[in-house]
Every structure is written in structure tokens, then in C-alpha cells.
Design a protein around this motif. Sequence first.
Motif, mmCIF file in Angstrom:
data_model
loop_
_atom_site.group_PDB
_atom_site.id
_atom_site.type_symbol
_atom_site.label_atom_id
_atom_site.label_comp_id
_atom_site.label_asym_id
_atom_site.label_seq_id
_atom_site.Cartn_x
_atom_site.Cartn_y
_atom_site.Cartn_z
ATOM 1 N N UNK A 11 2.560 -3.332 -5.949
ATOM 2 C CA UNK A 11 3.529 -3.563 -6.571
ATOM 3 C C UNK A 11 4.200 -4.679 -5.663
ATOM 4 N N UNK A 12 3.970 -4.488 -4.482
ATOM 5 C CA UNK A 12 4.684 -5.654 -3.636
ATOM 6 C C UNK A 12 3.951 -6.523 -2.902
ATOM 7 N N UNK A 13 2.512 -6.252 -3.154
ATOM 8 C CA UNK A 13 1.389 -7.131 -2.688
ATOM 9 C C UNK A 13 0.941 -7.123 -1.233
ATOM 10 N N UNK A 14 1.574 -6.151 -0.454
ATOM 11 C CA UNK A 14 1.381 -6.094 0.873
ATOM 12 C C UNK A 14 0.143 -5.325 1.175
ATOM 13 N N UNK A 15 -0.739 -5.963 2.307
ATOM 14 C CA UNK A 15 -1.781 -5.091 2.865
ATOM 15 C C UNK A 15 -1.488 -4.871 4.439
ATOM 16 N N UNK A 16 -2.210 -3.964 5.114
ATOM 17 C CA UNK A 16 -1.921 -3.772 6.217
ATOM 18 C C UNK A 16 -3.532 -3.396 6.827
ATOM 19 N N UNK A 17 -3.975 -3.988 7.981
ATOM 20 C CA UNK A 17 -5.304 -3.541 8.476
ATOM 21 C C UNK A 17 -4.995 -3.155 10.134
ATOM 22 N N UNK A 18 -5.672 -2.296 10.627
ATOM 23 C CA UNK A 18 -5.351 -1.764 11.783
ATOM 24 C C UNK A 18 -6.356 -2.871 12.720
ATOM 25 N N UNK A 19 -5.657 -3.067 14.037
ATOM 26 C CA UNK A 19 -6.178 -3.956 14.886
ATOM 27 C C UNK A 19 -7.939 -3.873 15.193
ATOM 28 N N UNK A 20 -8.240 -2.869 14.808
ATOM 29 C CA UNK A 20 -9.662 -2.726 15.008
ATOM 30 C C UNK A 20 -10.564 -3.307 13.900
ATOM 31 N N UNK A 21 -10.081 -3.724 12.984
ATOM 32 C CA UNK A 21 -10.872 -4.132 11.743
ATOM 33 C C UNK A 21 -10.160 -5.475 11.143
#
Length: 127
Positions: A53-63
Motif C-alpha cells: 500500500x505504501x510501496x516501502x521495502x526494507x532489507x537487513x544489512x546482512x542482505x
Amino acid sequence: VQLVESGGGLVQAGGSLRLSCVASGFSFADYTIGWFLQAPGKEREGISCISESDGNTYHSDSVKGRFTTSIDSAKNTVYLQMNDLKPEDSGKYFCAKVGGTISTMRPFEDLLKFGFWGQGTQVTVSL
């Protein structure tokens, strides 16, 4: 409501895999979907999450820089594209959903506490 992961397998270091999380019984629009890794003997670790719905993604530092997360709403599927895999990426990968968007929560914490989970898919990265 169901989440079904697939796409795991055995791959050499440096290789790629694409995991799928197929959802049924709900709309992505109201949820954040997360990917978690559970290595043997370790706790479940947040890898990535996405809110349609807001188009956000987040990835951990390890990946970060190696993995990308995307949604295909027409197929009710969330993908985790994993490139340049390392042995430490090995383990069982789970997807989970929780109500709300990334911008309104602590996504990994909320997914762990309140999430609805799939059964997981195994990834093994060999040297």
C-alpha cells in the motif's frame, strides 16, 4: 488464510535463488509481508519486508545489495530474489504477514510477535 513458501534448494556460493510466498484468503493491500531466516540453532532473523500500500521495502544489512523483495498482486505472490548467496544465508526461510504498513510499525518486531506464518522453505548454500 494461507501462506506457502517455495523455491528453496541447494546452491553453490555466489549463486542465486528466487523464493516465492503465495498468499490466499487476504489482500496484500492491508498487510506488511516479511521474510525471515532461521538457521540451525539460531533464532528467526528478519531479512526483508514489503508493504504494497505504501510501496516501502526494507532489507537487513546482512542482505542489502544482494536480495530484493517484490510483490506481484495479480499472482498473490511475494518474491525474495537472492543473489550472490553465501553459506551464512543457509537455513529455513519463512514468510509472514502482519496488518499495517512498514512506515507505521517496527516491522520485524511486529511480524515476530503478531505475524501469521507459512511453513518455510529450506535453502542450503555450499562452498
